[in-house]
Write an enzyme that holds these catalytic residues in place. Structure first.
Site, short mmCIF file in Angstrom:
data_model
loop_
_atom_site.label_atom_id
_atom_site.label_comp_id
_atom_site.label_asym_id
_atom_site.label_seq_id
_atom_site.Cartn_x
_atom_site.Cartn_y
_atom_site.Cartn_z
N SER A 185 0.79 -1.23 0.00
CA SER A 185 0.00 0.00 0.00
C SER A 185 0.83 1.28 0.00
CB SER A 185 -0.91 0.01 1.22
OG SER A 185 -0.15 -0.06 2.41
N HIS A 213 -5.11 -4.09 -1.72
CA HIS A 213 -4.89 -3.07 -2.76
C HIS A 213 -4.86 -3.65 -4.17
CE1 HIS A 213 -4.18 0.25 0.04
NE2 HIS A 213 -3.79 -0.73 0.84
N LYS A 244 -11.79 -0.54 -0.61
CA LYS A 244 -10.97 0.14 -1.63
C LYS A 244 -11.67 0.00 -2.99
CE LYS A 244 -7.20 -0.70 1.51
NZ LYS A 244 -7.52 0.44 2.36
#
Ligand code: PMP
Length: 402
Positions: A185, A213, A244
């Site tokens: 990240s 991610h 996300k």
């Protein structure tokens, strides 16, 4: 010394920032207009620090699904699934996630943080070993602490270091869990998963991959780094978040091991917290369907990511090792990072400021996250803002390579 003494040190740090006219950690999003625009400090700015990789937070189908679930099932579940029961949506989402990852089953947690806490503390305990990449997220470290297992680290992406530690563990390898992230990240670099899997197979240990991610970002079907590296079957446990690319909140783990279901009975972060609200589950299910049905979002994300990475690299900024949706600039000292962050905001661009010790190599970062929803003009505007601030950083930006 009192309980508050350690907080006084934090106060002194914060006051220093506020006196300099900066308080990046108290930024108010006064109004949110779209996945890529908001009002901050009274001005319309481009959002480039959101992790909203697919730009799906305002997606009509996701909003409609959330609204329908809210109206049909109410505002909240008001308790844990172990005590209050599971809603049909929780179970349906678990089946959809398992099918997506081609795994036997999946468990949904209330946040991504809790997914790591709940899985690691449910899987390992005192006498067991967790061997993790040093740059792993705080939730992985906290899961290890909660578990009471022995925690060992290997240098970031250092497969030889991992191999060496596993050799040294001898018989303890039977009770060892290796944990890595798919895409890291902070600098946006990927784990060398094929090499890691070769080592995992040689030592016959369990592997957990956090795809927080990389879900929706990597792999032909958006399944993450394990799909991109063609090692889906070798990830014993795939962990991820809904916060996300899926644009909501929550977390999960998918696995082929039948024991996954037993984790529910022992995992405190699963048992002792309320389950996700119906609207959250509705939005996540619609987002997971959109992720699979609309691969063009991923292509758009990568076009944007490569464009911004190339621009910042050409400007001489110390970007991460490879292009990707996380485009991070490493600075050599905190005041420069603060100046860059503040300057970008003044130029109408909001990014993330990440200060040591939470950064690789303990150097400050100004971190951009790119979205499929950014227009080319917005990506260029972000690049222009960095270009305008090049002088502020004269002599420093190129000096540091992560
Ligand atoms: N794992 C990783 C690698 C993360 O970066 C994060 C959040 N930034 C989490 C887990 C926690 O996810 P959440 O914010 O959804 O709780």
């Amino acid at each position: 010394m009192t309980l508050f003494s350690k907080l006084q040190r934090v106060r002194a740090e914060r006051d220093r920032l506020v006196a300099a006219g900066i308080d990046p950690f108290a930024t108010a999003i006064e109004e949110i207009y779209s996945p890529t625009e908001a009002r901050i400090q009274g001005r319309r700015v481009i959002l480039a620090g959101t992790n909203n990789y697919l730009g799906i937070t305002f997606d009509e189908a996701c909003i409609a699904a959330a609204r329908q679930a809210l109206e049909r099932n109410g505002t909240g579940t008001t308790g844990s699934r172990m005590a209050n029961g599971s809603y049909a949506g929780h179970k349906a989402l678990e089946m959809e996630l398992a099918a997506f990852y081609e795994k036997r089953s999946a468990i949904v947690f209330s946040t991504g943080y809790q997914a790591n806490l709940g899985m690691i503390s449910g899987l390992v305990g005192p006498g067991d070993v967790v061997l993790l990449d040093a740059d792993c997220h705080a939730s992985i470290y906290d899961g290890c602490r909660l578990s009471g297992a022995d925690i060992m680290r290997f240098r970031h992406n250092d497969v030889a270091g991992l191999d060496q530690r596993l050799h040294r563990l001898g018989e303890r390898r039977e009770r060892t869990l290796v944990v890595v992230e798919g895409l890291y990240s902070m600098l946006g670099d990927r784990a060398p998963l094929q090499e890691i899997v070769a080592v995992k197979r040689e030592h016959d240990v369990m592997l957990m991959v956090d795809e927080a991610h990389s879900l929706g970002v990597l792999g032909a079907g958006g399944r993450g780094a394990i799909e991109a590296a063609d090692v889906m079957a070798d990830a014993d446990f795939v962990v991820g978040t809904f916060s996300k690319s899926l644009g909501s909140i929550g977390g999960f783990c998918a696995s082929d091991h039948p024991e996954l279901d037993l984790i529910r009975y022992v995992s405190r972060p699963y048992i002792f917290t309320a389950s996700p609200a119906p609207a959250v589950i509705g939005a996540v299910r619609a987002a997971l369907a959109a992720l699979q049905a609309r691969p063009e979002m991923r292509r758009r994300l990568w076009d944007n990511a490569e464009r911004l990475y190339a621009r910042l690299e050409a400007l001489g900024y110390a970007v991460g090792p490879e292009p990707g949706p996380v485009v991070a600039v490493t600075l050599d000292e905190v005041p420069r990072a603060l100046a860059l962050w503040q300057g970008l905001l003044a130029h109408g661009v909001y990014v993330n400021l990440v200060l040591p010790p939470a950064t690789p190599g303990s150097r400050p970062l100004v971190r951009c996250s790119v979205s499929a929803a950014h227009t080319t003009a917005q990506i260029d505007a972000i690049g222009d803002a960095f270009a305008a601030l090049g002088e502020v950083l004269e002599g420093a930006a190129t000096a540091v390579q992560p």
